[in-house]
Design a protein around this motif. Structure first.
Motif, PDB file in Angstrom:
ATOM      1  N   LEU A   1       0.857  -1.187   0.000  1.00  0.00           N
ATOM      2  CA  LEU A   1       0.000   0.000   0.000  1.00  0.00           C
ATOM      3  C   LEU A   1       0.890   1.233   0.000  1.00  0.00           C
ATOM      4  CD1 LEU A   1      -2.998   0.985   0.354  1.00  0.00           C
ATOM      5  CD2 LEU A   1      -2.482   1.108   2.786  1.00  0.00           C
ATOM      6  N   VAL A   2       0.689   2.114  -0.974  1.00  0.00           N
ATOM      7  CA  VAL A   2       1.498   3.327  -1.071  1.00  0.00           C
ATOM      8  C   VAL A   2       0.560   4.528  -1.069  1.00  0.00           C
ATOM      9  CG1 VAL A   2       3.228   4.608  -2.387  1.00  0.00           C
ATOM     10  CG2 VAL A   2       3.258   2.105  -2.402  1.00  0.00           C
ATOM     11  N   GLU A   3       0.774   5.410  -0.127  1.00  0.00           N
ATOM     12  CA  GLU A   3      -0.039   6.625   0.021  1.00  0.00           C
ATOM     13  C   GLU A   3       0.668   7.795  -0.657  1.00  0.00           C
ATOM     14  OE1 GLU A   3      -2.857   7.153   2.274  1.00  0.00           O
ATOM     15  OE2 GLU A   3      -2.973   5.102   3.035  1.00  0.00           O
ATOM     16  N   PHE A   4      -0.113   8.570  -1.388  1.00  0.00           N
ATOM     17  CA  PHE A   4       0.381   9.780  -2.031  1.00  0.00           C
ATOM     18  C   PHE A   4      -0.356  10.953  -1.397  1.00  0.00           C
ATOM     19  CE2 PHE A   4       1.557   6.429  -4.815  1.00  0.00           C
ATOM     20  CZ  PHE A   4       2.731   6.845  -5.422  1.00  0.00           C
ATOM     21  N   THR A   5       0.319  11.602  -0.466  1.00  0.00           N
ATOM     22  CA  THR A   5      -0.331  12.605   0.382  1.00  0.00           C
ATOM     23  C   THR A   5      -0.711  13.887  -0.332  1.00  0.00           C
ATOM     24  OG1 THR A   5       1.813  13.442   1.110  1.00  0.00           O
ATOM     25  CG2 THR A   5       0.782  11.726   2.474  1.00  0.00           C
ATOM     26  N   GLU A   6      -0.091  14.163  -1.458  1.00  0.00           N
ATOM     27  CA  GLU A   6      -0.364  15.412  -2.180  1.00  0.00           C
ATOM     28  C   GLU A   6      -1.218  15.201  -3.423  1.00  0.00           C
ATOM     29  OE1 GLU A   6       0.482  18.282  -0.749  1.00  0.00           O
ATOM     30  OE2 GLU A   6       1.257  17.003   0.850  1.00  0.00           O
ATOM     31  N   SER A   7      -1.749  13.995  -3.586  1.00  0.00           N
ATOM     32  CA  SER A   7      -2.439  13.650  -4.829  1.00  0.00           C
ATOM     33  C   SER A   7      -3.923  13.401  -4.646  1.00  0.00           C
ATOM     34  CB  SER A   7      -1.824  12.383  -5.426  1.00  0.00           C
ATOM     35  OG  SER A   7      -0.509  12.619  -5.846  1.00  0.00           O
ATOM     36  N   GLY A   8      -4.609  13.642  -5.756  1.00  0.00           N
ATOM     37  CA  GLY A   8      -6.002  13.251  -5.875  1.00  0.00           C
ATOM     38  C   GLY A   8      -6.065  11.923  -6.601  1.00  0.00           C
TER      39      GLY A   8
ATOM     40  N   PHE B   1       0.138   9.511 -10.549  1.00  0.00           N
ATOM     41  CA  PHE B   1       1.145   9.339 -11.600  1.00  0.00           C
ATOM     42  C   PHE B   1       1.479  10.662 -12.277  1.00  0.00           C
ATOM     43  CE2 PHE B   1      -2.986   8.653 -13.432  1.00  0.00           C
ATOM     44  CZ  PHE B   1      -2.954   9.267 -14.669  1.00  0.00           C
ATOM     45  N   ILE B   2       0.604  11.657 -12.126  1.00  0.00           N
ATOM     46  CA  ILE B   2       0.877  13.000 -12.650  1.00  0.00           C
ATOM     47  C   ILE B   2       1.289  13.935 -11.516  1.00  0.00           C
ATOM     48  CG2 ILE B   2      -0.172  15.058 -13.706  1.00  0.00           C
ATOM     49  CD1 ILE B   2      -1.845  13.123 -15.401  1.00  0.00           C
ATOM     50  N   GLU B   3       0.552  13.908 -10.431  1.00  0.00           N
ATOM     51  CA  GLU B   3       0.788  14.861  -9.347  1.00  0.00           C
ATOM     52  C   GLU B   3       2.072  14.597  -8.568  1.00  0.00           C
ATOM     53  OE1 GLU B   3      -3.189  16.303  -7.544  1.00  0.00           O
ATOM     54  OE2 GLU B   3      -3.478  14.197  -8.141  1.00  0.00           O
ATOM     55  N   GLU B   4       2.409  13.349  -8.376  1.00  0.00           N
ATOM     56  CA  GLU B   4       3.642  12.988  -7.672  1.00  0.00           C
ATOM     57  C   GLU B   4       4.388  11.955  -8.514  1.00  0.00           C
ATOM     58  OE1 GLU B   4       3.380  12.623  -3.208  1.00  0.00           O
ATOM     59  OE2 GLU B   4       1.220  12.678  -3.652  1.00  0.00           O
ATOM     60  N   SER B   5       4.680  12.337  -9.749  1.00  0.00           N
ATOM     61  CA  SER B   5       5.203  11.384 -10.729  1.00  0.00           C
ATOM     62  C   SER B   5       6.527  10.739 -10.322  1.00  0.00           C
ATOM     63  CB  SER B   5       5.325  12.039 -12.102  1.00  0.00           C
ATOM     64  OG  SER B   5       6.192  13.140 -12.061  1.00  0.00           O
ATOM     65  N   GLU B   6       7.427  11.497  -9.717  1.00  0.00           N
ATOM     66  CA  GLU B   6       8.709  10.898  -9.330  1.00  0.00           C
ATOM     67  C   GLU B   6       8.510   9.802  -8.292  1.00  0.00           C
ATOM     68  OE1 GLU B   6      11.804  13.686  -8.352  1.00  0.00           O
ATOM     69  OE2 GLU B   6      11.365  14.921 -10.122  1.00  0.00           O
ATOM     70  N   LYS B   7       7.717  10.082  -7.273  1.00  0.00           N
ATOM     71  CA  LYS B   7       7.452   9.072  -6.245  1.00  0.00           C
ATOM     72  C   LYS B   7       6.685   7.895  -6.849  1.00  0.00           C
ATOM     73  CE  LYS B   7       5.148   8.174  -1.858  1.00  0.00           C
ATOM     74  NZ  LYS B   7       4.318   8.698  -0.777  1.00  0.00           N
ATOM     75  N   TYR B   8       5.720   8.195  -7.686  1.00  0.00           N
ATOM     76  CA  TYR B   8       4.930   7.137  -8.322  1.00  0.00           C
ATOM     77  C   TYR B   8       5.841   6.193  -9.110  1.00  0.00           C
ATOM     78  CZ  TYR B   8       1.456   4.854 -11.262  1.00  0.00           C
ATOM     79  OH  TYR B   8       0.696   3.913 -11.902  1.00  0.00           O
ATOM     80  N   ASN B   9       6.689   6.759  -9.956  1.00  0.00           N
ATOM     81  CA  ASN B   9       7.602   5.936 -10.760  1.00  0.00           C
ATOM     82  C   ASN B   9       8.551   5.137  -9.878  1.00  0.00           C
ATOM     83  OD1 ASN B   9       6.485   6.730 -13.211  1.00  0.00           O
ATOM     84  ND2 ASN B   9       7.851   8.491 -13.393  1.00  0.00           N
ATOM     85  N   ARG B  10       9.076   5.760  -8.842  1.00  0.00           N
ATOM     86  CA  ARG B  10       9.989   5.085  -7.914  1.00  0.00           C
ATOM     87  C   ARG B  10       9.292   3.898  -7.247  1.00  0.00           C
ATOM     88  NH1 ARG B  10      11.325   9.415  -5.481  1.00  0.00           N
ATOM     89  NH2 ARG B  10       9.873   9.260  -3.748  1.00  0.00           N
ATOM     90  N   GLU B  11       8.078   4.110  -6.750  1.00  0.00           N
ATOM     91  CA  GLU B  11       7.340   3.055  -6.061  1.00  0.00           C
ATOM     92  C   GLU B  11       6.942   1.934  -7.020  1.00  0.00           C
ATOM     93  OE1 GLU B  11       6.905   2.652  -2.904  1.00  0.00           O
ATOM     94  OE2 GLU B  11       7.466   4.627  -2.140  1.00  0.00           O
ATOM     95  N   LEU B  12       6.530   2.293  -8.219  1.00  0.00           N
ATOM     96  CA  LEU B  12       6.146   1.286  -9.208  1.00  0.00           C
ATOM     97  C   LEU B  12       7.342   0.427  -9.604  1.00  0.00           C
ATOM     98  CD1 LEU B  12       4.016   0.057 -11.062  1.00  0.00           C
ATOM     99  CD2 LEU B  12       4.543   1.861 -12.722  1.00  0.00           C
ATOM    100  N   ILE B  13       8.468   1.066  -9.871  1.00  0.00           N
ATOM    101  CA  ILE B  13       9.680   0.326 -10.246  1.00  0.00           C
ATOM    102  C   ILE B  13      10.137  -0.571  -9.098  1.00  0.00           C
ATOM    103  CG2 ILE B  13      12.155   0.599 -10.761  1.00  0.00           C
ATOM    104  CD1 ILE B  13      11.248   3.098 -12.464  1.00  0.00           C
ATOM    105  N   ALA B  14      10.084  -0.081  -7.874  1.00  0.00           N
ATOM    106  CA  ALA B  14      10.481  -0.884  -6.709  1.00  0.00           C
ATOM    107  C   ALA B  14       9.552  -2.090  -6.555  1.00  0.00           C
ATOM    108  CB  ALA B  14      10.466  -0.033  -5.445  1.00  0.00           C
ATOM    109  N   PHE B  15       8.260  -1.893  -6.750  1.00  0.00           N
ATOM    110  CA  PHE B  15       7.310  -3.002  -6.641  1.00  0.00           C
ATOM    111  C   PHE B  15       7.580  -4.055  -7.705  1.00  0.00           C
ATOM    112  CE2 PHE B  15       3.303  -5.015  -7.869  1.00  0.00           C
ATOM    113  CZ  PHE B  15       2.932  -5.585  -6.655  1.00  0.00           C
ATOM    114  N   VAL B  16       7.770  -3.619  -8.944  1.00  0.00           N
ATOM    115  CA  VAL B  16       8.034  -4.570 -10.033  1.00  0.00           C
ATOM    116  C   VAL B  16       9.362  -5.288  -9.790  1.00  0.00           C
ATOM    117  CG1 VAL B  16       8.525  -4.770 -12.506  1.00  0.00           C
ATOM    118  CG2 VAL B  16       6.622  -3.346 -11.725  1.00  0.00           C
ATOM    119  N   ALA B  17      10.383  -4.560  -9.376  1.00  0.00           N
ATOM    120  CA  ALA B  17      11.695  -5.173  -9.127  1.00  0.00           C
ATOM    121  C   ALA B  17      11.608  -6.222  -8.036  1.00  0.00           C
ATOM    122  CB  ALA B  17      12.713  -4.093  -8.755  1.00  0.00           C
TER     123      ALA B  17
END
Length: 134
Positions: A104-111, A115-131
């Motif tokens: 479970l990943v929370e994005f505190t600044e997003s609606g 993937f748009i509002e916190e794209s860097e964190k989103y990409n980092r979390e997605l890549i870490a999950f897939v890895a």
């Protein structure tokens, strides 16, 4: 939590004035400040969807997916936009109550669009999950 009346009102508003309904929805997707061009792009994307997408939304509203989640034997990444005004964040958080292997990943600044509002964190979390799955 499924709210029959709210869904019925949403579908009626969409049927009555699809273009302006989707324009308003596009503006409501984001909790953080995005450019007007991003909102316009979102609106254009929504307009490309078939008007029959409303039927899918109507079918999805009352669908209870908890039993299906409980039966899954795969890792799940549940993304939560803490300020989501489209889907109640509690829905995404509840995945941990029904599935056994959930990140479970929370994005505190997003609606609705982390993937748009916190794209860097989103990409980092997605890549870490897939890895982690490799």
């Amino acid at each position: 939590v499924y709210k029959r009346q709210a869904l019925a009102e949403t579908l009626a508003a969409m049927a009555a004035d699809r273009v302006n309904f989707l324009a308003g929805l596009s503006a409501g997707v984001y909790a953080s400040e995005v450019t007007q061009q991003v909102v316009d792009w979102t609106w254009a994307t929504f307009l490309q969807a078939s008007p029959l997408a409303a039927q899918s939304l109507g079918d999805l509203g009352p669908l209870d997916q908890r039993a299906m989640l409980s039966s899954l034997d795969v890792p799940i990444l549940s993304i939560v936009g803490d300020k989501d005004a489209v889907v109640d964040p509690a829905v995404c958080r509840s995945v941990v109550d029904y599935a056994s292997d959930v990140t479970l990943v929370e994005f505190t600044e997003s609606g609705h669009a982390p993937f748009i509002e916190e794209s860097e964190k989103y990409n980092r979390e997605l890549i870490a999950f897939v890895a982690k799955q490799l």
